[in-house]
Enzyme design. Structure first.
Site, PDB file in Angstrom:
ATOM      1  N   LYS A 279       0.839  -1.189   0.000  1.00 46.11           N
ATOM      2  CA  LYS A 279       0.000   0.000   0.000  1.00 46.11           C
ATOM      3  C   LYS A 279       0.879   1.247   0.000  1.00 46.11           C
ATOM      4  CE  LYS A 279      -4.329   1.591   2.065  1.00 46.11           C
ATOM      5  NZ  LYS A 279      -5.324   1.390   3.140  1.00 46.11           N
ATOM      6  N   GLU A 367     -18.919  -4.233  11.043  1.00 40.23           N
ATOM      7  CA  GLU A 367     -19.795  -3.377  11.846  1.00 40.23           C
ATOM      8  C   GLU A 367     -20.850  -4.176  12.605  1.00 40.23           C
ATOM      9  OE1 GLU A 367     -17.954  -1.084   8.564  1.00 40.23           O
ATOM     10  OE2 GLU A 367     -19.158  -2.920   8.616  1.00 40.23           O
ATOM     11  N   ARG A 395     -25.114  -1.118   8.046  1.00 41.20           N
ATOM     12  CA  ARG A 395     -24.934  -2.567   8.029  1.00 41.20           C
ATOM     13  C   ARG A 395     -25.253  -3.209   9.380  1.00 41.20           C
ATOM     14  NH1 ARG A 395     -20.191  -4.294   4.033  1.00 41.20           N
ATOM     15  NH2 ARG A 395     -20.974  -3.145   2.254  1.00 41.20           N
TER      16      ARG A 395
END
Length: 620
Positions: A279, A367, A395
């Site tokens: 990344k 979540e 969610r």
């Protein structure tokens, strides 16, 4: 290469490995320079450049469906599919989306602003393809953090029981926004070590190819090694689900990538190609970032890495306001614990996790689990604090309703990024949470207009600790105020921060808008009161009675969805109690609001101060 002149990815087929590497360098330079001007998701896009080029080199989009989970890592894909000439409009009103967008290009096969949806979509697409007896590949690119999401694992379980083929690209950079956590991450760490095995095997094969009898010797030894590898390495979670596994592959080596992707293409069944990427690759500030600062970035100076967006003096984010008070409360109350679904940096919880490591939990991009996990902690006597972005909290609606509210468990949930968030657009605007939370019994929902109110509400929630408490905060900045941990609020009370003599008109609003409306009214010398409806639930019914008695006109001003808003509950109250008052309700109509700067979006939705002024002049 002039990146802006790329029209489609077909030219890649004629390039050599060296030319592909040169192209990757040009795209990396282009993305860094573009995002430095517009802002955007930088680290994830720098890490996936070679992989995206290799995907378009091996596969034939748009016939083959290449899409990304999450769509914020699709910048190279957009460039290769002819959209580089619009990158100066990235994330701007009317401009190029920061995510894949089906209406933007036929190459965008799916849209996702949050993680863990791509694999479910891919299984559906694959089955539709097979029902139609068509022949094309489905290639979702899924991050290692997104793979732990419940929907991803459910889809993987389903895929393993079918005969439909999906090529899953597992983009493993060991990060979500910040460092990944959890058992699946530990499992992937073990798989990463097998890259050394694959490299050694290739070098061994090349060495034997140069000596007499090298080929038959390799075949014999290879059979033994493959048997060992199958038992020790290839027995992965994916093969247990019934999906083949290939990897891990160096995600920045074109030869390895192309070889692996072609092998996956030739496979007769579903397969996971495990690709290791870095990344932020190619930009030192992003490469060395462990806190997630360079995940999503505002415009910046390329040389220094410094943001060009400067905060006003004495202003901090609402996230920092909330986390600061929770941190302070944790020092006095040992029962308070903190939870985040992979948003330590975004929710400014670094200090909490640093100083209270045993009482802080990062559950990954999960979540639903975060909320029910918090409920389990609460049932066992703890006082959980959770911070979740509004658009991600959707969610966990079932968990808030069924687990938290129904059992009346003591939680404090910070709904971060409520209201318009700006350039991330439709998938990230936090304008729906009022609608889905207001209908749930036993919740207390609070929207502070300043730091003092926010901190006093946090104190109150931990002090009462008798039900789920929710605090909605925006992405805006605000002035900080110091509040002691024993300062509390009375639940369900509104205030009138601007009260004038004989005013017959009032504007009722909440959160950051309170101060903005007050400033506008004062600047224009209007004889108008401002009501701070800071508790969305329970509403201040005594205040509602006084409003109906005192004022001739009431303007309810919201920047959330009109069809699921506080205004609807207020008008319902007036109707049920036979209270007569002329009411104007300003809010977002029944549509999705696009990306753009927040001031632009307010004007677009007729919710800016200019439009409020038009309504005020009508009743004054």
């Amino acid at each position: 290469m002039d990146i802006s002149k790329i029209k489609d990815p077909h030219f890649l087929k004629n390039l050599t490995t060296e030319q592909l590497e040169s192209l990757a360098g040009d795209i990396r330079h282009f993305i860094i320079n573009s995002v430095a001007k517009t802002g955007g998701h930088l680290s994830s896009n720098l890490g996936i450049i070679e992989l995206t080029i290799a995907l378009h080199y091996v596969f034939d989009a748009p016939e083959d469906k290449i899409f990304f989970d999450v769509g914020h890592q699709s910048y190279t894909h957009k460039i290769l599919t002819g959209r580089a000439d619009r990158f100066d409009t990235l994330r701007q009103l009317g401009g190029l989306s920061g995510f894949q967008k089906c209406c933007e290009s036929e190459y965008d096969a799916w849209e996702a602003g949050h993680s863990s949806t791509a694999l479910s979509a891919a299984v559906g697409m694959a089955m539709a393809r097979d029902l139609d007896e068509e022949q094309y590949e489905i290639i979702p690119v899924i991050g290692d953090a997104a793979m732990v999401g419940g929907a991803s694992l459910e889809a993987l379980n389903h895929l393993g029981s079918t005969h439909s083929k999906v090529i899953i690209i597992l983009n493993d950079n060991q990060m979500s926004i910040s460092k990944n956590v959890g058992g699946v991450n530990n499992f992937l760490s073990e798989l990463r070590t097998s890259m050394a095995y694959n490299k050694a095997k290739q070098e061994y094969k090349e060495m034997l190819s140069h000596i007499p009898l090298g080929k038959p010797l390799y075949k014999v030894s290879s059979a033994v090694k493959e048997s060992i590898k199958k038992n020790l390495i290839d027995d992965t979670i994916f093969t247990e689900f019934g999906v083949d596994y290939l990897g891990p592959i160096d995600g920045h080596d074109f030869k390895d990538l192309i070889r692996a992707l072609n092998k996956a293409k030739d496979s007769s069944g579903s397969i996971v190609v495990h690709v290791l990427t870095k990344k932020g690759k190619g930009y030192p500030f992003a490469e060395n970032d462990v806190e997630g600062k360079w995940h999503g970035i505002s415009p910046f100076d390329i040389t220094t890495g410094e943001s060009l967006k400067k905060a006003k003096e004495n202003e901090v984010s609402w996230s920092e306001i909330v986390s600061e008070q929770v941190y302070k409360a944790m020092a006095f109350d040992q029962e308070i614990v903190a939870i985040t679904p992979a948003m330590i940096s975004g929710s400014r919880m670094e200090k909490i996790f640093r100083d209270y490591p045993k009482r802080s939990f990062d559950v990954g991009i999960a979540e639903q689990h975060a909320v029910t996990f918090a409920c389990g902690l609460a049932k066992a006597g703890k006082k959980p604090f959770i911070s979740v972005y509004s658009s991600f909290l959707q969610r966990a609606y079932d968990q808030i309703n069924h687990d938290a509210a129904r059992m009346k468990l003591p939680l404090l949930i910070s709904v971060d990024r409520a209201g318009f968030v700006g350039e991330d657009g439709e998938t990230h605007h936090g304008v729906f949470d009022i609608g889905f939370l207001m209908a749930v019994p036993n919740l207390v929902i609070f929207t502070p207009s300043n730091a003092q109110e926010a901190k006093e509400f946090i104190n109150t929630a931990f002090h009462l600790s008798d039900r789920p408490y929710i605090i909605r905060i925006s992405k805006q900045m605000t002035k900080n105020q110091d509040v002691l941990v024993n300062h509390y609020l009375k639940i369900g009370t509104w205030t009138t921060p601007l009260s004038q003599d004989n005013a017959k008109v009032a504007v009722l609003t909440y959160d950051d808008k309170v101060q903005r409306v007050i400033q506008h009214i004062k600047a224009n010398n209007y004889n108008v009161d401002v009501i701070n409806a800071r508790f969305l639930k329970p509403m201040d019914e005594a205040m509602l009675q006084r409003i109906a008695q005192k004022y001739e006109h009431l303007i309810i001003y919201e920047t959330d969805m009109k069809n699921a808003s506080l205004g609807l509950y207020i008008n319902e109250y007036f109707n049920d109690h036979h209270l007569v008052i002329d009411t104007v309700h300003l809010a977002i109509d029944d549509h999705y609001t696009p990306q753009g700067k927040i001031d632009q979006l307010l004007e677009l939705e007729n919710l800016d101060m200019k439009n409020l002024d038009i309504h005020l002049k009508k009743v004054l």
